[in-house]
Design a protein around this motif. Sequence first.
Motif, mmCIF file in Angstrom:
data_model
loop_
_atom_site.group_PDB
_atom_site.id
_atom_site.type_symbol
_atom_site.label_atom_id
_atom_site.label_comp_id
_atom_site.label_asym_id
_atom_site.label_seq_id
_atom_site.Cartn_x
_atom_site.Cartn_y
_atom_site.Cartn_z
ATOM 1 N N UNK A 37 33.188 -4.767 91.194
ATOM 2 C CA UNK A 37 32.062 -4.006 91.709
ATOM 3 C C UNK A 37 31.770 -4.382 93.161
ATOM 4 N N UNK A 38 31.073 -3.493 93.859
ATOM 5 C CA UNK A 38 30.729 -3.745 95.259
ATOM 6 C C UNK A 38 29.839 -4.966 95.401
ATOM 7 N N UNK A 39 29.128 -5.317 94.346
ATOM 8 C CA UNK A 39 28.278 -6.510 94.348
ATOM 9 C C UNK A 39 29.088 -7.794 94.324
ATOM 10 N N UNK A 40 30.382 -7.680 94.061
ATOM 11 C CA UNK A 40 31.246 -8.845 93.951
ATOM 12 C C UNK A 40 31.522 -9.256 92.518
ATOM 13 N N UNK A 41 30.763 -8.718 91.586
ATOM 14 C CA UNK A 41 30.949 -9.066 90.178
ATOM 15 C C UNK A 41 32.238 -8.453 89.635
ATOM 16 N N UNK A 42 32.955 -9.208 88.829
ATOM 17 C CA UNK A 42 34.129 -8.702 88.117
ATOM 18 C C UNK A 42 33.736 -8.614 86.651
ATOM 19 N N UNK A 43 33.766 -7.408 86.135
ATOM 20 C CA UNK A 43 33.240 -7.135 84.802
ATOM 21 C C UNK A 43 34.376 -6.790 83.846
ATOM 22 N N UNK A 44 34.453 -7.514 82.741
ATOM 23 C CA UNK A 44 35.442 -7.185 81.705
ATOM 24 C C UNK A 44 34.887 -6.089 80.805
ATOM 25 N N UNK A 45 35.790 -5.288 80.254
ATOM 26 C CA UNK A 45 35.361 -4.196 79.372
ATOM 27 C C UNK A 45 36.396 -4.002 78.261
ATOM 28 N N UNK A 46 35.917 -3.434 77.166
ATOM 29 C CA UNK A 46 36.816 -3.063 76.071
ATOM 30 C C UNK A 46 37.181 -1.595 76.138
ATOM 31 N N UNK A 47 36.201 -0.782 76.515
ATOM 32 C CA UNK A 47 36.409 0.653 76.716
ATOM 33 C C UNK A 47 35.741 1.045 78.032
ATOM 34 N N UNK A 48 36.375 1.955 78.757
ATOM 35 C CA UNK A 48 35.877 2.354 80.078
ATOM 36 C C UNK A 48 35.821 3.864 80.160
#
Length: 369
Positions: free
Chosen positions: A90-101
Amino acid sequence: MTRLLLVGAGHAHAQVLRSWAQQPVPGVELVLVSPGPLAPYSGMVPGWLGGAYAWREICIDVAALAAAAGARLLATDLVALDATAQTATLASGEVLAWDWLSLNTGSTLEPPADLGAPVLALRPLARLQPAWDAALAAHADGPAGQPLRLMAVGGGAAGFESLLAARARLLALRPDRPVQATLVSRGRALLPGLAPGAVAAATRVLQRTGVQLQLGTACTAATAAGQHLLLWATGALAQPWQRDAARRGGLAVDAGGFIQVDARLRSVSHPRVFAVGDCAAFQPALAKAGVFAVRQGPVLTAQLRAAVAGGPPPDGYVPQQRFLVLLATGDGRAIASRGRLWASGRWVWRWKDRIDRGFLGGFAPGHRR
């Protein structure tokens, strides 16, 4: 817990959130990434440009809708994706894991930088409000009697509606300043795909309002010379990360960077990724129009519910062959077109207004369908 990540608060995702608010899915963490707490409805943007609506009136309250759905709202943008590792940067710098997108991020516009005149791009919508407010303020401060030369680029619905709306608003703001308006299109037909009668009615509106129509003309610095404001409404592009092979993480896209999906709205390369609306590429190809995303909403909702529950996938999306187009003409009237049928008048504007307000009202807190 299974994490379902929704990126973008477009028409289809608004319907997913509403469905989740009415019937949550146990064991699913819902996360929404959206630039801000409000998502403008594209069908009402011309009315807002023309002064018929306030900005808030044309927006879905995404923050309230997300809260009702039990979703966590992240007010930022997606900048990169790894579809194999199932992470989103994300632009905030956060890296987010997901199961479904699920992606419903729309398209964008990138006008040339060397046109020699101020350019107001009609996409992304989130940036349009401050840009239009600044243009209105500049016009209000202009000297009396000095004409404002306004040009819209794009011969489709967006260019036609935005030019007439902006012209009407500018004249209402400063009646003592004439507005000299021009509509330019590289194409050789105005409003392609609309009923011939609707195109003829639109041509008469342009003639009645003194708008110069230049078809078969590319917008260059020479074309834009002397203009005080350009409205850019042509050349829909995929989001920057979609066009960058290093940032789309192996996701299959077409030549323009739009995400290739099947009839069930799933990525053809990564079945845990869904995409709808203007950010997606369909076979056969669909026009970049909100009417398709609205119809994709219920299909996407059913697909996501089945996916997170591990159930069989429901029926896929079948694009409508004909659809209603309603074009505001900036004077309290509108033009309707469907197939070869058409109509125009004040009653068409009232009809369009009722449809648009009804659509937005369906996402108000406490509304049930």
